[in-house]
Scaffold this motif. Structure first.
Motif, PDB file in Angstrom:
ATOM      1  N   VAL A 190     -11.547  10.080   8.205  1.00 55.67           N
ATOM      2  CA  VAL A 190     -12.252   8.931   7.646  1.00 55.67           C
ATOM      3  C   VAL A 190     -12.142   8.970   6.122  1.00 55.67           C
ATOM      4  O   VAL A 190     -12.527   9.960   5.491  1.00 55.67           O
ATOM      5  N   LEU A 191     -11.611   7.893   5.549  1.00 54.99           N
ATOM      6  CA  LEU A 191     -11.362   7.870   4.099  1.00 54.99           C
ATOM      7  C   LEU A 191     -12.386   7.056   3.307  1.00 54.99           C
ATOM      8  O   LEU A 191     -12.359   7.068   2.092  1.00 54.99           O
ATOM      9  N   GLY A 192     -13.270   6.329   3.972  1.00 60.45           N
ATOM     10  CA  GLY A 192     -14.233   5.512   3.237  1.00 60.45           C
ATOM     11  C   GLY A 192     -13.585   4.234   2.717  1.00 60.45           C
ATOM     12  O   GLY A 192     -12.622   3.731   3.292  1.00 60.45           O
ATOM     13  N   ASN A 193     -14.111   3.716   1.622  1.00 65.13           N
ATOM     14  CA  ASN A 193     -13.597   2.466   1.070  1.00 65.13           C
ATOM     15  C   ASN A 193     -12.321   2.752   0.278  1.00 65.13           C
ATOM     16  O   ASN A 193     -12.360   3.052  -0.911  1.00 65.13           O
ATOM     17  N   THR A 194     -11.183   2.657   0.948  1.00 65.12           N
ATOM     18  CA  THR A 194      -9.918   2.992   0.298  1.00 65.12           C
ATOM     19  C   THR A 194      -9.466   1.916  -0.681  1.00 65.12           C
ATOM     20  O   THR A 194      -8.623   2.174  -1.542  1.00 65.12           O
ATOM     21  N   SER A 195      -9.999   0.718  -0.544  1.00 64.37           N
ATOM     22  CA  SER A 195      -9.688  -0.326  -1.527  1.00 64.37           C
ATOM     23  C   SER A 195     -10.217   0.101  -2.893  1.00 64.37           C
ATOM     24  O   SER A 195      -9.518   0.005  -3.910  1.00 64.37           O
ATOM     25  N   LEU A 196     -11.439   0.626  -2.918  1.00 61.01           N
ATOM     26  CA  LEU A 196     -12.024   1.112  -4.171  1.00 61.01           C
ATOM     27  C   LEU A 196     -11.367   2.409  -4.637  1.00 61.01           C
ATOM     28  O   LEU A 196     -11.049   2.561  -5.819  1.00 61.01           O
ATOM     29  N   SER A 197     -11.169   3.345  -3.707  1.00 59.73           N
ATOM     30  CA  SER A 197     -10.614   4.644  -4.124  1.00 59.73           C
ATOM     31  C   SER A 197      -9.188   4.485  -4.620  1.00 59.73           C
ATOM     32  O   SER A 197      -8.760   5.161  -5.561  1.00 59.73           O
ATOM     33  N   GLY A 198      -8.429   3.565  -4.008  1.00 61.44           N
ATOM     34  CA  GLY A 198      -7.076   3.307  -4.487  1.00 61.44           C
ATOM     35  C   GLY A 198      -7.075   2.719  -5.888  1.00 61.44           C
ATOM     36  O   GLY A 198      -6.222   3.059  -6.715  1.00 61.44           O
ATOM     37  N   CYS A 199      -8.039   1.831  -6.161  1.00 66.43           N
ATOM     38  CA  CYS A 199      -8.176   1.272  -7.517  1.00 66.43           C
ATOM     39  C   CYS A 199      -8.506   2.376  -8.519  1.00 66.43           C
ATOM     40  O   CYS A 199      -7.989   2.380  -9.647  1.00 66.43           O
ATOM     41  N   CYS A 200      -9.373   3.285  -8.121  1.00 72.06           N
ATOM     42  CA  CYS A 200      -9.719   4.405  -9.005  1.00 72.06           C
ATOM     43  C   CYS A 200      -8.504   5.305  -9.234  1.00 72.06           C
ATOM     44  O   CYS A 200      -8.294   5.797 -10.344  1.00 72.06           O
ATOM     45  N   ARG A 201      -7.719   5.538  -8.189  1.00 68.46           N
ATOM     46  CA  ARG A 201      -6.496   6.338  -8.337  1.00 68.46           C
ATOM     47  C   ARG A 201      -5.563   5.698  -9.360  1.00 68.46           C
ATOM     48  O   ARG A 201      -4.985   6.367 -10.207  1.00 68.46           O
ATOM     49  N   TYR A 202      -5.412   4.374  -9.230  1.00 69.19           N
ATOM     50  CA  TYR A 202      -4.542   3.672 -10.164  1.00 69.19           C
ATOM     51  C   TYR A 202      -5.025   3.876 -11.602  1.00 69.19           C
ATOM     52  O   TYR A 202      -4.226   4.074 -12.522  1.00 69.19           O
ATOM     53  N   GLY A 203      -6.329   3.839 -11.780  1.00 64.82           N
ATOM     54  CA  GLY A 203      -6.885   3.933 -13.127  1.00 64.82           C
ATOM     55  C   GLY A 203      -6.858   5.316 -13.732  1.00 64.82           C
ATOM     56  O   GLY A 203      -7.048   5.465 -14.944  1.00 64.82           O
ATOM     57  N   THR A 204      -6.618   6.339 -12.911  1.00 68.56           N
ATOM     58  CA  THR A 204      -6.724   7.714 -13.425  1.00 68.56           C
ATOM     59  C   THR A 204      -5.433   8.528 -13.312  1.00 68.56           C
ATOM     60  O   THR A 204      -5.354   9.606 -13.896  1.00 68.56           O
ATOM     61  N   GLU A 205      -4.456   8.033 -12.578  1.00 68.49           N
ATOM     62  CA  GLU A 205      -3.244   8.830 -12.373  1.00 68.49           C
ATOM     63  C   GLU A 205      -2.015   8.096 -12.907  1.00 68.49           C
ATOM     64  O   GLU A 205      -1.741   6.953 -12.519  1.00 68.49           O
ATOM     65  N   GLU A 206      -1.281   8.748 -13.770  1.00 70.01           N
ATOM     66  CA  GLU A 206      -0.185   8.116 -14.492  1.00 70.01           C
ATOM     67  C   GLU A 206       0.938   7.632 -13.584  1.00 70.01           C
ATOM     68  O   GLU A 206       1.617   6.656 -13.885  1.00 70.01           O
ATOM     69  N   ASP A 207       1.162   8.320 -12.481  1.00 67.48           N
ATOM     70  CA  ASP A 207       2.285   7.949 -11.616  1.00 67.48           C
ATOM     71  C   ASP A 207       1.913   6.928 -10.551  1.00 67.48           C
ATOM     72  O   ASP A 207       2.745   6.556  -9.716  1.00 67.48           O
ATOM     73  N   ALA A 208       0.658   6.434 -10.561  1.00 72.19           N
ATOM     74  CA  ALA A 208       0.191   5.542  -9.499  1.00 72.19           C
ATOM     75  C   ALA A 208       1.012   4.260  -9.428  1.00 72.19           C
ATOM     76  O   ALA A 208       1.354   3.787  -8.339  1.00 72.19           O
ATOM     77  N   GLU A 209       1.362   3.696 -10.580  1.00 69.54           N
ATOM     78  CA  GLU A 209       2.108   2.437 -10.572  1.00 69.54           C
ATOM     79  C   GLU A 209       3.488   2.613  -9.967  1.00 69.54           C
ATOM     80  O   GLU A 209       3.963   1.766  -9.197  1.00 69.54           O
ATOM     81  N   GLU A 210       4.142   3.721 -10.280  1.00 69.46           N
ATOM     82  CA  GLU A 210       5.459   3.988  -9.701  1.00 69.46           C
ATOM     83  C   GLU A 210       5.377   4.206  -8.193  1.00 69.46           C
ATOM     84  O   GLU A 210       6.252   3.790  -7.434  1.00 69.46           O
ATOM     85  N   ILE A 211       4.298   4.879  -7.748  1.00 61.57           N
ATOM     86  CA  ILE A 211       4.111   5.109  -6.310  1.00 61.57           C
ATOM     87  C   ILE A 211       3.921   3.780  -5.593  1.00 61.57           C
ATOM     88  O   ILE A 211       4.497   3.540  -4.527  1.00 61.57           O
ATOM     89  N   LEU A 212       3.139   2.882  -6.190  1.00 64.47           N
ATOM     90  CA  LEU A 212       2.919   1.566  -5.602  1.00 64.47           C
ATOM     91  C   LEU A 212       4.232   0.795  -5.470  1.00 64.47           C
ATOM     92  O   LEU A 212       4.505   0.172  -4.435  1.00 64.47           O
ATOM     93  N   LYS A 213       5.048   0.836  -6.510  1.00 57.51           N
ATOM     94  CA  LYS A 213       6.336   0.138  -6.469  1.00 57.51           C
ATOM     95  C   LYS A 213       7.237   0.725  -5.386  1.00 57.51           C
ATOM     96  O   LYS A 213       7.912  -0.008  -4.653  1.00 57.51           O
ATOM     97  N   ARG A 214       7.233   2.049  -5.272  1.00 61.72           N
ATOM     98  CA  ARG A 214       8.057   2.693  -4.246  1.00 61.72           C
ATOM     99  C   ARG A 214       7.585   2.308  -2.849  1.00 61.72           C
ATOM    100  O   ARG A 214       8.397   2.012  -1.967  1.00 61.72           O
ATOM    101  N   MET A 215       6.261   2.306  -2.647  1.00 62.56           N
ATOM    102  CA  MET A 215       5.732   1.946  -1.338  1.00 62.56           C
ATOM    103  C   MET A 215       6.060   0.499  -0.996  1.00 62.56           C
ATOM    104  O   MET A 215       6.409   0.182   0.146  1.00 62.56           O
ATOM    105  N   GLN A 216       5.968  -0.362  -1.986  1.00 67.01           N
ATOM    106  CA  GLN A 216       6.271  -1.774  -1.753  1.00 67.01           C
ATOM    107  C   GLN A 216       7.744  -1.960  -1.365  1.00 67.01           C
ATOM    108  O   GLN A 216       8.065  -2.699  -0.431  1.00 67.01           O
ATOM    109  N   ARG A 217       8.632  -1.254  -2.064  1.00 70.27           N
ATOM    110  CA  ARG A 217      10.067  -1.341  -1.764  1.00 70.27           C
ATOM    111  C   ARG A 217      10.385  -0.783  -0.382  1.00 70.27           C
ATOM    112  O   ARG A 217      11.313  -1.239   0.282  1.00 70.27           O
TER     113      ARG A 217
END
Length: 506
Positions: A456-483
């Motif tokens: 159980v991960l809880g509210n992953t919409s919020l936790s994912g937003c927090c990850r984006y805001g705190t981890e430098e590689d988050a944007e690249e990971i998002l682009k890779r996942m989208q591709r």
């Protein structure tokens, strides 16, 4: 009559009049008269007092309206899975940490179809405060399809204005509590919610081939949406999470980011990496990762798990029956907040099915043996109101759970893997945190795999937003996942109908 509001006729039905005056009524069917949740008692001049469906009644004279269904306080999930963050150890002196935090303050926004949740967090990802509210767009319909229809029929501006205004209240509330400047607001929601907030057209989301205005991650200045901002938000930028398709949006991308972070622990141990993420709500969004590809789909579960289309259904409010079990042949229940029951919410519905099945009252094909006409009495409310499970309730539940369960099988087939081979099943969203996994498996909503594989991960919409805001590689990971994502349209899959019919059974 109890205290009532006075309404003047203007040619519209009562639901439209009340909505225009900012009174909220449940309207799961978007005013079609099928959910029967918008009942009100009225006294129109020259007529006898009567109970009507607000969406179907057009007053001709001045009338008084009494609301029959009062919603209690909603339970809204804001918890995110916590883990030790080494960045918190970077600052030795307290005053230095405070200085850095004041320059690096962010807000995560989860725009749910039913609820809104905001978190204020610092550059280390530490959550400092939260704010929650019901999504005011609910008065235009419980699901995204209803809201798309309203938007495409001339009410898009209303839908955009009301969601922006409510979120602005939350932004200001969080800033005033901490009195610190925010430099970024990270926003996630399903594709329709993000489009409506941004003011994009949703015409392409309502019909095949379901086109999206913007899929990629979008950045800009918050003042684009709010010309007048408090000083704490004056220089803030906004970020919209990227989408995959019309029905797999930024909230799921945020959840995938969180799931990926969880998988890092397994990679370090060289463990297999086949996982499924489920976010069960009005839509059952799912992602299956296998062989370097993210297979995504959305199963149309309808508003069943949020109380819609269920005779005594209600959201996760105080007094909602949320858990049911059997003791000595008798059904026992609990309610949210321990209050007198007012209805049954999604988790209570699932558990009632499991217990009725176990006791033999509910047959494998969904027949409520002995209670086909009257329904099974679960509880009585404060005024003696009967809370029952009816034969139609069971049918609605069968349709919803079959859509989700068959969707899981279709994703597995596309990825050439069986459910039993999955290494992890992540349950995302507020509903997932309250699910009884064993009972959900017993009724056929979730697959039978070892409970240890569920997480159980809880509210992953919020936790994912927090990850984006705190981890430098988050944007690249998002682009890779989208591709690397491949959308599976369930209705176009040849096996879907067969699987759907199979999983109608208990």
């Amino acid at each position: 009559m109890k205290e009532a509001v006075t309404i003047q006729p203007d040619g519209r039905n009562l639901l439209e009049i009340l909505t225009g005056q900012f009174y909220e009524l449940p309207s799961f069917c978007a005013g079609r008269g099928t959910c029967k949740k918008c009942k009100v008692r009225i006294k129109e001049e020259g007529k006898e007092e009567e109970v009507v469906l607000a969406c179907q009644y057009i007053p001709l004279r001045t009338c008084q309206v009494e609301f029959l269904q009062q919603e209690g306080e909603f339970w809204i999930e804001t918890d995110i899975q916590k883990e030790e963050n080494k960045k918190e150890k970077e600052f030795i002196k307290k005053d230095q940490e405070e200085t850095e935090e004041s320059k690096n303050f962010q807000i995560a926004v989860d725009i749910g179809t039913t609820t809104l949740a905001l978190l204020l967090f610092n550059r280390q990802g530490k959550v400092l405060s939260s704010w929650t509210k019901l999504n005011p767009q609910r008065r235009y319909g419980a699901d995204v399809i209803s809201r798309i229809e309203k938007a495409n029929n001339g009410q898009r501006e209303e839908l955009t204005d009301c969601i922006r205004e409510e979120i602005f209240v939350g932004l200001k509330s969080l800033c005033s509590k901490e009195e610190r400047k925010v430099f970024r607001v990270v926003i996630a929601g399903n594709t329709t919610m993000q489009h409506l907030f941004a003011g994009y057209s949703v015409e392409g989301l309502g019909e095949y081939p379901f086109t999206v205005v913007r899929k990629d991650l979008v950045k800009g200045k918050l003042k684009e949406f709010y010309p007048i901002l408090p000083k704490e938000l004056f220089s803030a930028e906004y970020v919209f999470m990227p989408c995959i398709s019309a029905f797999v949006g930024g909230d799921i991308m945020a959840g995938m980011l969180e799931a990926e972070r969880q998988q890092e622990k397994r990679r370090k141990k060289n463990l297999p990496e086949s996982w499924l993420m489920l976010d069960i709500g009005t839509n059952g969004e799912m992602v299956l990762y296998h062989g370097g590809i993210y297979y995504t789909a959305s199963a149309a579960a309808g508003p069943v798990f949020e109380g819609g289309n269920i005779s005594c259904g209600i959201g996760s409010v105080t007094g909602a029956i949320d858990h049911i079990w059997e003791e000595n042949g008798e059904l026992i229940y609990s309610t949210i907040g321990g209050q007198i029951p007012v209805g049954i919410c999604g988790t209570g519905l699932i558990e009632s099915m499991a217990v009725l099945r176990k006791t033999g009252i509910l047959e494998r094909d969904g027949l409520l043996k002995g209670y086909e006409k009257s329904g099974y009495l679960l509880a009585r409310g404060a005024d003696g109101d009967e809370i029952r499970i009816t034969q139609e309730d069971i049918r609605q539940f069968q349709l919803a759970k079959a859509a989700i369960r068959s969707g899981i099988e279709i994703l597995c087939k596309a990825a050439d893997i069986t459910v039993q081979k999955l290494d992890q099943v992540y349950l995302a969203g507020g509903f997932g945190t309250k699910l009884d996994i064993k009972k959900s498996c017993e009724v056929g909503l979730l697959p039978w795999i070892p409970k240890s594989r569920y997480c159980v991960l809880g509210n992953t919409s919020l936790s994912g937003c927090c990850r984006y805001g705190t981890e430098e590689d988050a944007e690249e990971i998002l682009k890779r996942m989208q591709r690397s994502s491949r959308e599976i349209t369930l209705a176009l899959e040849g096996e879907f109908q067969k699987q759907y019919l199979e999983y109608m059974y208990f």
